[in-house]
Motif scaffolding. Structure first.
Motif, PDB file in Angstrom:
ATOM      1  N   ALA A 217       3.303   0.543   5.858  1.00 27.56           N
ATOM      2  CA  ALA A 217       4.842   0.503   5.381  1.00 27.56           C
ATOM      3  C   ALA A 217       5.443   1.757   5.794  1.00 27.56           C
ATOM      4  O   ALA A 217       6.591   1.775   5.812  1.00 27.56           O
ATOM      5  CB  ALA A 217       4.483   0.511   3.762  1.00 27.56           C
ATOM      6  N   LYS A 218       4.768   2.679   5.801  1.00 19.56           N
ATOM      7  CA  LYS A 218       5.344   3.908   6.273  1.00 19.56           C
ATOM      8  C   LYS A 218       5.943   3.818   7.969  1.00 19.56           C
ATOM      9  O   LYS A 218       7.088   4.291   8.100  1.00 19.56           O
ATOM     10  CB  LYS A 218       4.335   5.273   6.345  1.00 19.56           C
ATOM     11  CG  LYS A 218       4.368   5.688   5.103  1.00 19.56           C
ATOM     12  CD  LYS A 218       3.713   7.193   5.077  1.00 19.56           C
ATOM     13  CE  LYS A 218       2.211   7.313   5.539  1.00 19.56           C
ATOM     14  NZ  LYS A 218       1.693   8.411   5.484  1.00 19.56           N
ATOM     15  N   LEU A 219       5.190   3.181   8.608  1.00 19.22           N
ATOM     16  CA  LEU A 219       5.496   2.973  10.191  1.00 19.22           C
ATOM     17  C   LEU A 219       6.635   1.765  10.310  1.00 19.22           C
ATOM     18  O   LEU A 219       7.609   1.930  11.262  1.00 19.22           O
ATOM     19  CB  LEU A 219       4.199   2.671  11.107  1.00 19.22           C
ATOM     20  CG  LEU A 219       3.229   4.135  11.039  1.00 19.22           C
ATOM     21  CD1 LEU A 219       2.087   3.614  11.759  1.00 19.22           C
ATOM     22  CD2 LEU A 219       4.048   5.178  11.845  1.00 19.22           C
ATOM     23  N   TYR A 220       6.302   0.683   9.583  1.00 18.78           N
ATOM     24  CA  TYR A 220       6.928  -0.449  10.016  1.00 18.78           C
ATOM     25  C   TYR A 220       8.085  -1.062   8.759  1.00 18.78           C
ATOM     26  O   TYR A 220       8.750  -1.587   9.030  1.00 18.78           O
ATOM     27  CB  TYR A 220       6.231  -1.791  10.123  1.00 18.78           C
ATOM     28  CG  TYR A 220       5.122  -1.485  11.397  1.00 18.78           C
ATOM     29  CD1 TYR A 220       5.644  -1.975  12.532  1.00 18.78           C
ATOM     30  CD2 TYR A 220       4.013  -0.864  11.109  1.00 18.78           C
ATOM     31  CE1 TYR A 220       4.979  -1.714  14.001  1.00 18.78           C
ATOM     32  CE2 TYR A 220       3.219  -0.963  12.339  1.00 18.78           C
ATOM     33  CZ  TYR A 220       3.760  -1.469  13.456  1.00 18.78           C
ATOM     34  OH  TYR A 220       2.928  -1.060  14.697  1.00 18.78           O
ATOM     35  N   ASN A 221       8.297  -0.042   7.490  1.00 20.98           N
ATOM     36  CA  ASN A 221       8.852  -0.454   6.450  1.00 20.98           C
ATOM     37  C   ASN A 221       8.921  -2.201   6.054  1.00 20.98           C
ATOM     38  O   ASN A 221       9.854  -2.771   5.798  1.00 20.98           O
ATOM     39  CB  ASN A 221      10.340  -0.176   6.948  1.00 20.98           C
ATOM     40  CG  ASN A 221      11.305  -0.252   5.640  1.00 20.98           C
ATOM     41  OD1 ASN A 221      10.641   0.182   4.547  1.00 20.98           O
ATOM     42  ND2 ASN A 221      12.631  -0.546   5.981  1.00 20.98           N
ATOM     43  N   ASP A 222       7.605  -2.434   6.120  1.00 20.25           N
ATOM     44  CA  ASP A 222       7.418  -3.933   5.622  1.00 20.25           C
ATOM     45  C   ASP A 222       5.754  -4.024   5.492  1.00 20.25           C
ATOM     46  O   ASP A 222       5.259  -3.090   5.556  1.00 20.25           O
ATOM     47  CB  ASP A 222       7.627  -4.857   6.784  1.00 20.25           C
ATOM     48  CG  ASP A 222       7.842  -6.009   6.533  1.00 20.25           C
ATOM     49  OD1 ASP A 222       7.650  -6.635   5.366  1.00 20.25           O
ATOM     50  OD2 ASP A 222       8.080  -7.009   7.334  1.00 20.25           O
ATOM     51  N   THR A 223       5.270  -5.286   4.731  1.00 21.94           N
ATOM     52  CA  THR A 223       3.999  -5.176   4.558  1.00 21.94           C
ATOM     53  C   THR A 223       3.242  -5.748   5.919  1.00 21.94           C
ATOM     54  O   THR A 223       4.095  -6.440   6.424  1.00 21.94           O
ATOM     55  CB  THR A 223       3.977  -6.488   3.367  1.00 21.94           C
ATOM     56  OG1 THR A 223       4.485  -7.630   3.851  1.00 21.94           O
ATOM     57  CG2 THR A 223       4.460  -5.937   2.108  1.00 21.94           C
ATOM     58  N   PRO A 224       2.021  -5.619   6.026  1.00 24.84           N
ATOM     59  CA  PRO A 224       1.305  -6.171   7.025  1.00 24.84           C
ATOM     60  C   PRO A 224       1.467  -7.731   7.175  1.00 24.84           C
ATOM     61  O   PRO A 224       1.812  -8.264   8.493  1.00 24.84           O
ATOM     62  CB  PRO A 224      -0.103  -5.826   6.896  1.00 24.84           C
ATOM     63  CG  PRO A 224       0.038  -4.785   6.108  1.00 24.84           C
ATOM     64  CD  PRO A 224       1.096  -4.883   5.064  1.00 24.84           C
ATOM     65  N   ALA A 225       1.391  -8.546   6.179  1.00 27.46           N
ATOM     66  CA  ALA A 225       1.543  -9.802   6.351  1.00 27.46           C
ATOM     67  C   ALA A 225       2.913 -10.271   6.768  1.00 27.46           C
ATOM     68  O   ALA A 225       2.931 -11.218   7.542  1.00 27.46           O
ATOM     69  CB  ALA A 225       1.044 -10.418   4.764  1.00 27.46           C
ATOM     70  N   SER A 226       3.960  -9.820   6.094  1.00 25.40           N
ATOM     71  CA  SER A 226       5.205 -10.168   6.420  1.00 25.40           C
ATOM     72  C   SER A 226       5.644  -9.910   8.020  1.00 25.40           C
ATOM     73  O   SER A 226       6.043 -10.508   8.790  1.00 25.40           O
ATOM     74  CB  SER A 226       6.230  -9.505   5.377  1.00 25.40           C
ATOM     75  OG  SER A 226       7.648  -9.603   5.929  1.00 25.40           O
ATOM     76  N   TYR A 227       5.293  -8.744   8.284  1.00 26.12           N
ATOM     77  CA  TYR A 227       5.737  -8.089   9.786  1.00 26.12           C
ATOM     78  C   TYR A 227       4.912  -8.932  10.863  1.00 26.12           C
ATOM     79  O   TYR A 227       5.496  -9.470  11.731  1.00 26.12           O
ATOM     80  CB  TYR A 227       5.197  -6.789   9.787  1.00 26.12           C
ATOM     81  CG  TYR A 227       5.568  -6.092  11.103  1.00 26.12           C
ATOM     82  CD1 TYR A 227       6.693  -5.701  11.434  1.00 26.12           C
ATOM     83  CD2 TYR A 227       4.540  -6.108  11.952  1.00 26.12           C
ATOM     84  CE1 TYR A 227       7.071  -5.209  12.850  1.00 26.12           C
ATOM     85  CE2 TYR A 227       4.760  -5.801  13.488  1.00 26.12           C
ATOM     86  CZ  TYR A 227       6.077  -5.014  13.697  1.00 26.12           C
ATOM     87  OH  TYR A 227       6.479  -4.534  14.961  1.00 26.12           O
TER      88      TYR A 227
END
Length: 284
Positions: A217-227
């Motif tokens: 979340a810190k790196l991608y500003n998203d959840t793993p599943a969504s990204y």
């Protein structure tokens, strides 16, 4: 399924492991600066290399470089046990125990002809006796100490140097001493289109699932599943336009398990089925 697991650590890292597995199973190795010697005490396992599947039966071994992602052994049979002993080689530990000069097996070969990352070791009498010696220590943990572990690590290095597989093993081990650090992002990008679960991705990064999600979340500003799902769909949309591959093949290439799931996810994102998306945009 793991029935039994024992390990001994050297300088804070797992060096000797004994694993008892029941088929069907899969066992993943994290992306790390390490190599592993896997000896089959009982049963068998398979290892996938590109399009080839290598079988490792009882009393045979696999020497594996874990620097690249996607290392996994498995057995898809519906029953049967597999017992494995693993000895792990870390470059920092090897440098520490050989404080003056690395033995020839750990030095870079004069002629590097490939980037070979695995080697099947045929039934070897001396290596078999070495593994039997390791089993004694698994049954007598009170006798294990740092000096014993260093001695056993140096012993397997000597035995592998005398084996018929020495050249290939030297090539694999020498790769550990080329500085290669895999960041969190590199591991994610390398596995975007795989079918690894969030739990497996966390393991690849040596993190718990909760820590993995926080870092993500810190790196991608998203959840793993969504990204990851969005990246897979973006790749699929690109392939629909630049290739003539079947839609089913594109779905699998992008890490979807079945066509129905892919079609629904694609339609939700692009408000069009994959077929219509391809026809509408290629027709323009």
């Amino acid at each position: 399924m793991v029935n039994d697991y024992k390990k001994y650590e050297l300088f804070g890292k797992p060096m000797m492991q004994r694993i008892d597995l029941t088929a069907p199973f899969k066992f993943d190795f994290p992306v790390a600066e390490q190599a592993c010697f896997l000896y089959v005490l009982k049963g068998e396992f398979q290892y996938q290399v590109d399009d080839e599947e290598i079988g490792i039966p009882t009393d045979y071994a696999l020497f594996l470089n874990c620097i690249t992602s996607g290392k996994q052994i498995h057995n898809t049979k519906l029953e049967g046990n597999c017992q494995i002993v693993i000895v792990t080689f870390y470059p920092d530990i090897l440098k520490k125990i050989y404080d003056r000069e690395l033995p020839s097996l750990l030095q870079k070969p004069k002629n590097v002809i490939s980037n070979k990352s695995n080697e099947k070791i045929n039934n070897d009498f001396l290596i078999k006796k070495y593994v039997e010696g390791l089993l004694f220590y698994f049954e007598n943990p009170s006798l294990v100490n740092e000096d014993i572990l260093i001695l056993k690590l140096k012993e397997i290095v000597l035995l592998l140097a005398q084996s018929q597989n020495a050249d290939s093993i030297q090539l694999i081990l020498s790769q550990l001493f080329s500085p290669t650090t895999y960041s969190f992002k590199q591991i994610i990008e390398a596995n975007l289109f795989s079918q690894l679960t969030i739990e497996q991705l966390a393991e690849q990064n040596n993190l718990s699932v909760s820590s993995f999600k926080r870092e993500f979340a810190k790196l991608y500003n998203d959840t793993p599943a969504s990204y990851i799902k969005n990246k897979k769909l973006e790749k699929a949309a690109e392939l629909l336009l630049i290739s003539d591959e079947r839609i089913t093949d594109i779905a699998f290439d992008c890490g979807f398990n079945d066509l129905a799931t892919f079609t629904k996810s694609f339609s939700d994102k692009y408000h069009s089925t994959p077929t219509n998306y391809r026809q509408d945009r290629k027709g323009k």
